[in-house]
Design a protein around this motif. Structure first.
Motif, PDB file in Angstrom:
ATOM      1  N   LYS A 184      13.574 -15.416   0.906  1.00  0.00           N
ATOM      2  CA  LYS A 184      12.521 -14.531   1.388  1.00  0.00           C
ATOM      3  C   LYS A 184      12.145 -13.520   0.313  1.00  0.00           C
ATOM      4  O   LYS A 184      11.011 -13.074   0.248  1.00  0.00           O
ATOM      5  N   ILE A 185      13.101 -13.170  -0.524  1.00  0.00           N
ATOM      6  CA  ILE A 185      12.840 -12.241  -1.618  1.00  0.00           C
ATOM      7  C   ILE A 185      12.113 -12.957  -2.748  1.00  0.00           C
ATOM      8  O   ILE A 185      11.127 -12.470  -3.282  1.00  0.00           O
ATOM      9  N   ASP A 186      12.623 -14.113  -3.149  1.00  0.00           N
ATOM     10  CA  ASP A 186      12.035 -14.889  -4.240  1.00  0.00           C
ATOM     11  C   ASP A 186      11.981 -16.346  -3.798  1.00  0.00           C
ATOM     12  O   ASP A 186      13.015 -17.004  -3.680  1.00  0.00           O
ATOM     13  N   SER A 187      10.782 -16.879  -3.553  1.00  0.00           N
ATOM     14  CA  SER A 187      10.659 -18.237  -3.014  1.00  0.00           C
ATOM     15  C   SER A 187      10.987 -19.318  -4.041  1.00  0.00           C
ATOM     16  O   SER A 187      11.178 -20.462  -3.679  1.00  0.00           O
ATOM     17  N   GLU A 205       3.997 -11.438  -4.734  1.00  0.00           N
ATOM     18  CA  GLU A 205       3.999 -10.344  -5.711  1.00  0.00           C
ATOM     19  C   GLU A 205       2.661  -9.603  -5.712  1.00  0.00           C
ATOM     20  O   GLU A 205       2.619  -8.380  -5.797  1.00  0.00           O
ATOM     21  N   GLU A 206       1.558 -10.343  -5.594  1.00  0.00           N
ATOM     22  CA  GLU A 206       0.242  -9.709  -5.548  1.00  0.00           C
ATOM     23  C   GLU A 206       0.089  -8.834  -4.304  1.00  0.00           C
ATOM     24  O   GLU A 206      -0.445  -7.721  -4.375  1.00  0.00           O
ATOM     25  N   LYS A 253       1.793  -1.510  -2.511  1.00  0.00           N
ATOM     26  CA  LYS A 253       2.336  -0.352  -3.222  1.00  0.00           C
ATOM     27  C   LYS A 253       1.205   0.560  -3.680  1.00  0.00           C
ATOM     28  O   LYS A 253       1.326   1.777  -3.653  1.00  0.00           O
ATOM     29  N   LYS A 254       0.112  -0.071  -4.098  1.00  0.00           N
ATOM     30  CA  LYS A 254      -1.045   0.706  -4.545  1.00  0.00           C
ATOM     31  C   LYS A 254      -1.602   1.537  -3.390  1.00  0.00           C
ATOM     32  O   LYS A 254      -1.996   2.677  -3.564  1.00  0.00           O
ATOM     33  N   LYS A 255      -1.586   0.958  -2.194  1.00  0.00           N
ATOM     34  CA  LYS A 255      -2.085   1.667  -1.013  1.00  0.00           C
ATOM     35  C   LYS A 255      -1.047   2.627  -0.457  1.00  0.00           C
ATOM     36  O   LYS A 255      -1.354   3.442   0.393  1.00  0.00           O
TER      37      LYS A 255
END
Length: 116
Positions: free
Chosen positions: A75-78, A101-102, A108-110
């Motif tokens: 779930k963290i890294d597929s 990641e996107e 994070k930007k929001k």
């Protein structure tokens, strides 16, 4: 009446007999009652409903096993499960990871996504 076709040796059963069942080598039997040999939701399984319910209750109370650790990490890294097994991740796993990641960068930007 006798046949005029072929030699008498053709009709003798010297090398054509099958070995009796009692003389054949018996392969080792598969161990009966292997754990996890039943599929939980198998429609052809003859276990009673009560037995199926009891198994599901027991499964809910079981501690998480080895596969669940791998599931949490995926779930963290597929792409991680494939790399853990020494394989190249599939194209779909790479795309999933890129999208994840996107999305995290966008959140994070929001300011709606915090580190866990």
């Amino acid at each position: 009446m006798t046949s005029n076709v072929g030699n008498r040796a053709l009709y003798e059963d010297g090398d054509q007999k099958n070995v009796p069942q009692s003389e054949r080598e018996q392969p080792d039997r598969f161990k009966e009652g292997q754990p996890n040999s039943h599929k939980a939701l198998d429609s052809k399984d003859e276990r009673s409903i009560a037995n199926k319910l009891a198994r599901e209750e027991k499964r809910e109370n079981e501690p998480e096993g080895e596969n669940s650790e791998e599931a949490r990490e995926s779930k963290i890294d597929s792409t991680l499960p494939a790399r853990m097994h020494g394989n190249e991740p599939s194209k779909g796993a790479k795309i999933d990871q890129q999208l994840k990641e996107e999305e995290e960068a966008e959140l994070k930007k929001k300011g709606a996504f915090g580190p866990k």
